[in-house]
Design a protein around this motif. Structure first.
Motif, PDB file in Angstrom:
ATOM      1  N   SER A   6     -23.674 -97.254   6.928  1.00  0.00           N
ATOM      2  CA  SER A   6     -23.444 -96.228   7.952  1.00  0.00           C
ATOM      3  C   SER A   6     -22.900 -94.918   7.382  1.00  0.00           C
ATOM      4  O   SER A   6     -23.165 -93.855   7.925  1.00  0.00           O
ATOM      5  CB  SER A   6     -22.527 -96.759   9.046  1.00  0.00           C
ATOM      6  N   LYS A   7     -22.188 -94.992   6.265  1.00  0.00           N
ATOM      7  CA  LYS A   7     -21.697 -93.748   5.677  1.00  0.00           C
ATOM      8  C   LYS A   7     -22.869 -92.894   5.191  1.00  0.00           C
ATOM      9  O   LYS A   7     -22.918 -91.688   5.442  1.00  0.00           O
ATOM     10  CB  LYS A   7     -20.773 -94.075   4.507  1.00  0.00           C
TER      11      LYS A   7
ATOM     12  N   ASP B  40     -24.680 -91.485   8.076  1.00  0.00           N
ATOM     13  CA  ASP B  40     -23.882 -90.379   8.605  1.00  0.00           C
ATOM     14  C   ASP B  40     -24.243 -89.098   7.850  1.00  0.00           C
ATOM     15  O   ASP B  40     -24.526 -88.056   8.443  1.00  0.00           O
ATOM     16  CB  ASP B  40     -22.392 -90.711   8.409  1.00  0.00           C
TER      17      ASP B  40
ATOM     18  N   THR C 176     -31.050 -83.073   1.581  1.00  0.00           N
ATOM     19  CA  THR C 176     -30.373 -82.304   0.541  1.00  0.00           C
ATOM     20  C   THR C 176     -28.863 -82.408   0.688  1.00  0.00           C
ATOM     21  O   THR C 176     -28.145 -82.609  -0.286  1.00  0.00           O
ATOM     22  CB  THR C 176     -30.775 -80.826   0.623  1.00  0.00           C
ATOM     23  N   TYR C 177     -28.403 -82.256   1.921  1.00  0.00           N
ATOM     24  CA  TYR C 177     -26.960 -82.331   2.133  1.00  0.00           C
ATOM     25  C   TYR C 177     -26.449 -83.756   1.932  1.00  0.00           C
ATOM     26  O   TYR C 177     -25.326 -83.948   1.465  1.00  0.00           O
ATOM     27  CB  TYR C 177     -26.592 -81.803   3.515  1.00  0.00           C
TER      28      TYR C 177
ATOM     29  N   ARG D 140     -27.567 -85.816  -0.266  1.00  0.00           N
ATOM     30  CA  ARG D 140     -27.402 -85.973  -1.700  1.00  0.00           C
ATOM     31  C   ARG D 140     -26.142 -85.253  -2.183  1.00  0.00           C
ATOM     32  O   ARG D 140     -25.396 -85.756  -3.009  1.00  0.00           O
ATOM     33  CB  ARG D 140     -28.623 -85.436  -2.444  1.00  0.00           C
ATOM     34  N   SER D 141     -25.903 -84.087  -1.585  1.00  0.00           N
ATOM     35  CA  SER D 141     -24.766 -83.292  -2.053  1.00  0.00           C
ATOM     36  C   SER D 141     -23.419 -83.935  -1.741  1.00  0.00           C
ATOM     37  O   SER D 141     -22.416 -83.555  -2.313  1.00  0.00           O
ATOM     38  CB  SER D 141     -24.831 -81.877  -1.474  1.00  0.00           C
ATOM     39  N   VAL D 142     -23.386 -84.884  -0.813  1.00  0.00           N
ATOM     40  CA  VAL D 142     -22.126 -85.597  -0.608  1.00  0.00           C
ATOM     41  C   VAL D 142     -22.166 -86.981  -1.258  1.00  0.00           C
ATOM     42  O   VAL D 142     -21.366 -87.858  -0.931  1.00  0.00           O
ATOM     43  CB  VAL D 142     -21.717 -85.711   0.886  1.00  0.00           C
ATOM     44  N   GLY D 143     -23.099 -87.162  -2.179  1.00  0.00           N
ATOM     45  CA  GLY D 143     -23.046 -88.347  -3.032  1.00  0.00           C
ATOM     46  C   GLY D 143     -23.876 -89.530  -2.585  1.00  0.00           C
ATOM     47  O   GLY D 143     -23.652 -90.646  -3.025  1.00  0.00           O
ATOM     48  N   VAL D 144     -24.863 -89.295  -1.707  1.00  0.00           N
ATOM     49  CA  VAL D 144     -25.700 -90.412  -1.274  1.00  0.00           C
ATOM     50  C   VAL D 144     -26.899 -90.538  -2.213  1.00  0.00           C
ATOM     51  O   VAL D 144     -27.534 -89.549  -2.552  1.00  0.00           O
ATOM     52  CB  VAL D 144     -26.199 -90.169   0.165  1.00  0.00           C
ATOM     53  N   ASN D 145     -27.167 -91.752  -2.644  1.00  0.00           N
ATOM     54  CA  ASN D 145     -28.373 -92.006  -3.424  1.00  0.00           C
ATOM     55  C   ASN D 145     -29.542 -92.052  -2.443  1.00  0.00           C
ATOM     56  O   ASN D 145     -29.831 -93.073  -1.824  1.00  0.00           O
ATOM     57  CB  ASN D 145     -28.233 -93.334  -4.170  1.00  0.00           C
TER      58      ASN D 145
END
Lengths: 332, 340
Positions: free
Chosen positions: B216-217, B220, B227-228, B230-235
């Motif tokens: 869920s994170k 979220d 793009t965003y 990925r920018s908060v660390g999602v693979n």
């Protein structure tokens, strides 16, 4: 951050090549150049959204390709030109999402995250919009929200693709101030800008991205002194002259301006001394309340115009005359 | 704002839980043989045995549990697909995924069961999963080429028709017993559920549900686009694969045990979003599950009771209530010129 012979592009086709640059902490590096030259491509490559075609990007000691998205997210935040359409998210929710790298497995936010969000909202001057649905905001407000989101991520590097797009002039100038402030706290900024005057003013160094994909690293002064903008944007003599005069580098032709420092009201305006002109007081709309410019009254009872040059623009002549007529004959 | 949302959450979850309990009680007590709630309770606690006990324990309880599990699974599967395609009208039925699963199960029933005479639950689920993944794969290929969501939906419906047509051909060529086996099921129905299959479904659905919650994170972060995220660390790549995998497992499970069921996957996540006024996955996923369960339980109840003793197929009921909601969604989308 260090770029060594970076080649950026799509599907193995190089758009920009040979970029080598060492970026110091707290520096502002701005990419300028014509449309389609590859500013966005380079920005995307630096932020990791596009994979490198050649060369290396290192953050601190580490190669960016060896870092996971999670590790990068803790040092770098981005603002893209992509238009986002989140469902049922408020401005605050969007900003808060910048805190996701610092949350646990379920992405629940703590008090510290809320605090950072408040700070970022305050900084971008959108606190009053916090509860507004993102989809109901104007494009400029959305852009400011996304920048607040990137700031909220507490990055070491802030990478932005045309952060000023959709913003009006006031917010652009405010953003530049905010960026300056961020660099003072050690944040490094890499961005692309269309507004040359802002780029020249705010940047420590400029990365000139040419149409054919080669780049040059220059300081704002050398860009003007060496006349590099002419080649960069492929301008003819007249266009270049216009560009320069727009940037305030047209050889000091402000002879019509004078300053009477003996005037009892001096200094009546919030303008730096070298730009001060007593012509402000000759503004035909000086005593018009709704003059179209931004001003406040000083305690000496003089209008302080805050950089207003409304009447100096040719396009505004009809508006100036209309306002004068309104004042003389009333609004009917 | 935050406070208002919290109150909303508590209210919505409260009402959903009450409705689940109500649906459960009604499913167990209402039927050709009326059994009182108190009698049902004593049967469930094992204090009473008899003819009614058999009705409850062998027929109604498994059916009620199955509608609860599979209704929730469908809603979550729809939610995942909507996230993947960033398209609110995506769902396993409309994109042809259910039909793909149905076709694969039909193939399995006719060729494997036809020769061996046996069908285990796990075989059914596996076949449905393969079918679901194949049609999802086609949809993803199409979505790469066309970005227009209208065309994507049309393509999904076409895939659905192709799969249904192939299923019809197969039925035409199959033996009689297989047709009987297949026909009732391929319309979508919960009749004939037994406790053994409930256990299978429960294990598969709840495990997948927990995995979805753990995602869920990332989901979220996906709300602001790739793009965003990925920018908060999602693979992003891994996350996309997992989303499709989980949604395929869930819709395959539903199709394997109850046949294709329409509209729950689209209508429920939409309704829940509107009720919660939030799109936060960690709230939306469990709420969608419960709401899907409620929708499915009451639809099944109606399908059983409206023209009793004749049983309707459940899709007839879910379409009746779900389709108007989807039409409303589309009309409103037109009005606001927004992507949702």
């Amino acid at each position: 951050m260090k770029l060594t012979d970076v080649q950026a592009g799509y599907n193995r086709k190089i758009v920009v090549g040979g970029v080598s640059l060492e970026i110091g902490q707290g520096e502002i590096i701005t990419l300028i150049g014509p449309n389609g030259g590859g500013k966005s491509t380079l920005i995307k490559t630096i932020s990791g959204a596009l994979s490198l075609i050649g060369g290396t990007v290192t953050i601190g000691e580490q190669d960016i390709t060896s870092l996971s998205a999670k590790e990068i997210s803790k040092t770098m935040s981005v603002v893209t030109t992509e238009r986002v359409k989140p469902q049922l998210m408020t401005c605050r929710d969007v900003v808060l999402s910048g805190r996701l790298p610092f949350t646990g497995g379920f992405g629940l936010f703590g008090a510290a995250d809320q605090e950072e969000t408040d700070k970022a909202l305050e900084l971008m001057n959108i606190r009053h919009l916090a509860d507004r649905p993102f989809s109901d905001m104007s494009d400029g407000q959305k852009q400011r929200t996304l920048i607040a989101r990137a700031i909220c991520q507490s990055p070491k590097y802030l990478v932005m693709d045309e952060p000023t797009s959709y913003m009006d002039i006031k917010h652009r100038l405010e953003l530049m101030k905010v960026l300056k402030k961020l660099t003072e706290s050690g944040i490094t900024i890499v961005m692309s800008l269309h507004e040359l005057e802002l780029a020249l003013e705010v940047s420590d160094r400029l990365l000139l991205v040419y149409d054919d994909g080669h780049v040059k690293v220059e300081t704002p002064t050398s860009v003007i002194a060496d006349g590099l903008l002419k080649g960069l944007f492929d301008l003819d003599d007249e266009m270049y002259r216009k560009v320069l005069s727009g940037l305030g580098h047209d050889g000091g032709r402000h002879s019509g301006y004078f300053v009477n420092r003996a005037c009892e009201f001096y200094p009546c305006h919030d303008v730096p001394d070298d730009k001060f002109s007593c012509m402000f007081c000759y503004c035909p709309l000086f005593d018009v309340e709704d003059c179209g410019g931004e001003y406040f009254m000083t305690d000496k009872g003089v209008k302080n115009c805050r950089n207003c040059t409304f009447v100096h623009y040719r396009d505004n002549y009809t508006n100036v005359i209309k306002k004068l007529k309104e004042k003389m004959y009333g609004t009917d | 704002m935050e406070k208002e949302r919290k109150i909303r959450r508590i209210l919505v979850f409260g009402v959903l839980i009450i409705l689940v309990i109500l649906g459960f009680v009604l499913s167990i007590t209402i039927g050709n043989v009326k059994i009182s709630a108190s009698e049902a309770l004593s049967i469930l606690t094992g204090q009473e045995t008899g003819k009614n006990a058999a009705i409850i324990l062998d027929l109604r309880l498994p059916r009620a549990l199955m509608t609860f599990i599979l209704g929730g699974a469908l809603a979550v599967s729809g939610f995942l697909l909507q996230t993947y395609f960033s398209n609110p009208i995506a769902g396993p039925y409309i994109l042809g995924i259910s039909s793909g699963a149905k076709m694969a199960v039909a193939l399995m029933l006719i060729f494997v069961v036809g020769s061996t005479g046996r069908a285990s639950s796990i075989m059914l689920v596996l076949a449905a999963f393969v079918g679901a993944v194949i049609s999802t794969f086609f949809i993803i290929m199409i979505s790469r080429v066309v970005r227009n969501m209208g065309i994507l939906l049309a393509a999904g419906i076409m895939i659905g028709y192709i799969c249904s047509a192939i299923t019809e051909f197969l039925i035409a060529f199959a033996d009689d017993s297989d047709i009987v086996n297949l026909h009732g099921w391929s319309q979508g129905s919960f009749s004939g559920t037994d406790m053994g299959t409930v256990k299978y479904a429960a294990v598969i659905v709840f495990m997948t549900f927990i995995l979805v919650m753990m995602l869920s994170k990332a989901l979220d972060a996906f709300r602001l686009g790739e793009t965003y995220a990925r920018s908060v660390g999602v693979n992003v790549k891994l996350c996309r694969v997992l989303v499709i995998l989980f949604s395929s497992i869930l819709s395959a499970c539903v199709t394997a045990f109850a046949g294709p069921i329409s509209f729950i996957g689209i209508a429920v996540p939409f309704l829940v979003r509107e009720l919660l006024k939030s799109s936060k996955p960690i709230v939306l996923v469990p709420a969608s599950f419960l709401a899907g369960s409620v929708f499915c339980m009451f639809s099944d109840l109606l399908a059983r009771q409206m023209f009793a003793p004749t049983e309707l197929n459940i899709s007839a009921v879910t379409s009746l209530f779900g389709a108007p909601i989807v039409i409303y969604m589309m009309v409103r989308r037109r009005g606001s010129h927004e992507a949702y």
